[in-house]
Design a protein around this motif. Structure first.
Motif, PDB file in Angstrom:
ATOM      1  N   GLY A 166      67.818  64.164  58.305  1.00 51.45           N
ATOM      2  CA  GLY A 166      67.147  63.204  58.750  1.00 51.45           C
ATOM      3  C   GLY A 166      66.674  62.044  57.383  1.00 51.45           C
ATOM      4  O   GLY A 166      67.632  62.234  56.330  1.00 51.45           O
ATOM      5  N   VAL A 167      65.610  61.428  57.593  1.00 44.50           N
ATOM      6  CA  VAL A 167      65.253  60.308  56.540  1.00 44.50           C
ATOM      7  C   VAL A 167      63.802  60.938  55.912  1.00 44.50           C
ATOM      8  O   VAL A 167      62.956  60.950  56.660  1.00 44.50           O
ATOM      9  CB  VAL A 167      65.219  58.987  57.075  1.00 44.50           C
ATOM     10  N   ALA A 168      63.809  60.978  54.674  1.00 45.61           N
ATOM     11  CA  ALA A 168      62.580  61.324  53.983  1.00 45.61           C
ATOM     12  C   ALA A 168      62.080  59.982  53.268  1.00 45.61           C
ATOM     13  O   ALA A 168      62.833  59.224  52.771  1.00 45.61           O
ATOM     14  CB  ALA A 168      62.811  62.185  52.844  1.00 45.61           C
ATOM     15  N   ILE A 169      60.738  59.724  53.334  1.00 49.12           N
ATOM     16  CA  ILE A 169      59.964  58.647  52.648  1.00 49.12           C
ATOM     17  C   ILE A 169      59.271  59.276  51.652  1.00 49.12           C
ATOM     18  O   ILE A 169      58.523  59.916  51.728  1.00 49.12           O
ATOM     19  CB  ILE A 169      59.290  57.987  53.814  1.00 49.12           C
ATOM     20  N   TYR A 170      59.498  58.498  50.268  1.00 48.55           N
ATOM     21  CA  TYR A 170      58.751  58.944  49.238  1.00 48.55           C
ATOM     22  C   TYR A 170      57.873  57.764  48.588  1.00 48.55           C
ATOM     23  O   TYR A 170      58.375  56.726  48.854  1.00 48.55           O
ATOM     24  CB  TYR A 170      59.803  59.519  48.169  1.00 48.55           C
ATOM     25  N   VAL A 171      56.949  58.451  47.562  1.00 51.39           N
ATOM     26  CA  VAL A 171      56.239  57.466  46.919  1.00 51.39           C
ATOM     27  C   VAL A 171      56.346  57.873  45.456  1.00 51.39           C
ATOM     28  O   VAL A 171      56.416  58.879  45.178  1.00 51.39           O
ATOM     29  CB  VAL A 171      54.835  57.389  47.375  1.00 51.39           C
ATOM     30  N   ASP A 172      55.992  56.712  44.720  1.00 47.95           N
ATOM     31  CA  ASP A 172      55.695  56.683  43.255  1.00 47.95           C
ATOM     32  C   ASP A 172      54.523  56.003  42.932  1.00 47.95           C
ATOM     33  O   ASP A 172      54.520  55.060  43.777  1.00 47.95           O
ATOM     34  CB  ASP A 172      56.907  56.340  42.265  1.00 47.95           C
ATOM     35  N   SER A 173      53.654  56.716  41.861  1.00 47.77           N
ATOM     36  CA  SER A 173      52.433  55.977  41.474  1.00 47.77           C
ATOM     37  C   SER A 173      52.140  56.198  40.483  1.00 47.77           C
ATOM     38  O   SER A 173      52.463  57.183  39.632  1.00 47.77           O
ATOM     39  CB  SER A 173      51.338  56.574  42.723  1.00 47.77           C
ATOM     40  N   ASP A 174      51.333  54.867  39.759  1.00 50.86           N
ATOM     41  CA  ASP A 174      51.056  55.070  38.339  1.00 50.86           C
ATOM     42  C   ASP A 174      49.375  55.004  38.486  1.00 50.86           C
ATOM     43  O   ASP A 174      48.950  54.132  39.058  1.00 50.86           O
ATOM     44  CB  ASP A 174      51.257  54.033  37.528  1.00 50.86           C
ATOM     45  N   PRO A 175      48.547  55.721  37.851  1.00 52.32           N
ATOM     46  CA  PRO A 175      47.014  55.896  37.367  1.00 52.32           C
ATOM     47  C   PRO A 175      46.862  54.417  36.780  1.00 52.32           C
ATOM     48  O   PRO A 175      47.406  53.993  35.925  1.00 52.32           O
ATOM     49  CB  PRO A 175      46.815  56.831  36.693  1.00 52.32           C
ATOM     50  N   GLN A 176      45.619  53.882  37.128  1.00 55.91           N
ATOM     51  CA  GLN A 176      45.263  52.562  36.712  1.00 55.91           C
ATOM     52  C   GLN A 176      43.903  52.642  35.908  1.00 55.91           C
ATOM     53  O   GLN A 176      43.661  52.178  34.858  1.00 55.91           O
ATOM     54  CB  GLN A 176      45.282  51.439  37.747  1.00 55.91           C
ATOM     55  N   GLN A 177      42.866  53.518  36.811  1.00 53.45           N
ATOM     56  CA  GLN A 177      41.663  53.578  36.130  1.00 53.45           C
ATOM     57  C   GLN A 177      40.808  54.619  36.528  1.00 53.45           C
ATOM     58  O   GLN A 177      40.942  54.980  37.869  1.00 53.45           O
ATOM     59  CB  GLN A 177      40.896  52.024  36.595  1.00 53.45           C
ATOM     60  N   GLY A 178      40.022  55.103  36.019  1.00 50.42           N
ATOM     61  CA  GLY A 178      39.102  56.074  36.345  1.00 50.42           C
ATOM     62  C   GLY A 178      39.835  57.640  36.559  1.00 50.42           C
ATOM     63  O   GLY A 178      40.772  57.931  36.018  1.00 50.42           O
TER      64      GLY A 178
END
Length: 439
Positions: A166-178
């Motif tokens: 099938g199809v996998a949906i991924y995320v990338d993320s960078d902390p900004q504050q706190g």
């Protein structure tokens, strides 16, 4: 209202548990069987109309039988929701910086802020509720823990842990504050639906009297469709609890975290598909609440796993009286991003997933015996065309053709299909969403 189904299940099980002596429940009183107030709110740092949901726990079980499509039963003939919404309340949010936000009830049990507002870092907030019967409640102090920015939402062809392609949906993320150690992910997916057996004509039945004697009276016409119901769009919100923690990891960045897997044979990706992913930065307490709630809902043995006493609600009566309150209120930093893709972006020259409903061509006699015939004769034929049109359960396909339906039982002048196969409005809206992009 994503946690209401979990709270409803929890409420039913709690009342079942109250009969068992060996269970020690600290938070919920064993003999209290009155409906508990359920509070749900997720306040964000986005400048949006914030929402609060209020309801009451119920002993009724919603087995969701309405989600099983039956082509022989008109839609809307069965009850859908077993949630008892709590109307008539006064709802406000107070900030320790002196800010006050008033809420007004929209649909029953749903309270909307009178103006958009966003939570601010470093400010403490309290939800204040006064129910219609005059009982007042307030939440524990709510504070934004941190912010983290989604930098990418993307899809890849993949194989699940159980071997499904099938199809996998991924995320990338960078902390900004706190403090950005604890996350929850929600999403709304929108997919395009094209009716597989749509034609430009439809049945029109007028002057129908099924009880007329000696035969029913009616006018049946084949007319051009007046409503566009070939292409529709359906939007569905996520209902699962998805969390992620970077606690204990020296790297607080998030890379290639999967938030959704869609099997290759799932028809929602047959045409064009879109998903709006929202990342929420939670507090440790909120993370713990949802982790416990999720574990409770997945427990195979509810008597030996998570007990109701472990479900902590952060709303309580202002007068200090002991009362069961369910649900949770939280303040989160959010970031969201939308993704589009087509089936052939990942499965080139492969067959599209099958439409999930039986769309066999059908025929039947046009009319039937009078409902009020005093001496009805046995009739082996299926339900007539005019009866089905009157119920709104079929779509016109064409004139009868024996090449399409050789040797049918009780053939009639028309060929038709279950309505869901020729009218996409049973599966979504025929209005294209404002955010929709074709390519």
């Amino acid at each position: 209202m994503r946690i209401l189904k979990y709270i409803g299940l929890f409420s039913v099980l709690f009342f079942c548990f109250s009969c068992l002596d060996e269970l020690e429940i600290d938070v919920l009183e064993e003999n209290d069987t009155s409906p508990a107030l359920v509070v749900e709110a997720v306040f964000t740092d986005e400048p949006i109309t914030q929402k609060v949901y209020l309801s009451r726990s119920s002993l009724r079980l919603d087995l969701e039988t309405d989600t099983i499509y039956n082509p022989y039963i008109p839609l809307g003939s069965r009850s859908i929701d077993s949630v008892d919404m709590e109307g008539g309340a006064t709802v406000r949010v107070f900030g320790d910086d002196g800010s006050t936000y008033q809420f007004t009830e929209g649909e029953e049990g749903t309270y909307l802020s009178n103006q958009p507002f966003a939570l601010q870092m470093g400010v403490g907030y309290t939800l204040d509720i006064s129910t219609q019967n005059g009982v007042e409640y307030e939440s524990d102090p709510l504070v934004l823990e941190g912010r983290s920015q989604l930098t990418n939402v993307y899809a890849e062809r993949a194989v699940s842990d159980n071997g499904e392609e099938g199809v996998a949906i991924y995320v990338d993320s960078d902390p900004q504050q706190g403090n950005t150690q604890f996350y929850r992910y929600t999403y709304e997916e929108t997919y395009k639906v094209i009716s597989p057996n749509w034609v430009g004509s439809e049945f029109r039945l007028t002057n129908y009297d099924p009880c007329a004697l000696p035969f029913p009276t009616y006018d049946l016409e084949i007319v051009a469709r007046e409503v566009q119901n070939r292409v529709c769009y359906n939007t569905v919100a996520s209902t699962t609890i998805q969390q992620f923690s970077t606690s204990g990891s020296p790297d607080r960045n998030i890379s290639k975290h999967m938030v959704r897997f869609i099997g290759k044979d799932n028809f929602i990706i047959s045409e064009r598909y879109s998903i709006l992913v929202q990342q929420q930065v939670q507090s440790a307490d909120a993370y713990s609440f949802y982790e416990t709630l999720n574990g409770f809902s997945k427990s195979e043995n509810i008597f030996s796993q998570v007990q109701p006493g472990a479900i902590y609600a952060n709303v309580h009566r202002k007068d200090g009286a002991s009362e069961n309150v369910l649900g949770y209120v939280e303040a989160v930093g959010v970031s969201d991003q939308r993704l589009f893709f087509n089936f052939d972006d990942f499965f080139v020259d492969e067959e599209l997933p099958e439409f999930p409903f039986n769309c066999n061509l059908l025929t039947a006699e046009e009319s039937h015996q009078s409902y009020c015939d005093p001496t009805p004769e046995p009739n082996p034929c299926p339900t007539s065309v005019i009866e089905r049109v009157n119920l709104g359960i079929i779509s016109y396909f064409g004139e009868y053709d024996e090449d399409l339906l050789p040797d049918p039982l009780c053939s009639g002048p028309y060929v038709f299909v279950p309505r869901i196969c020729g009218d996409c409005t049973l599966l979504g809206s025929n209005v294209e969403p404002d955010f929709w992009i074709e390519e």
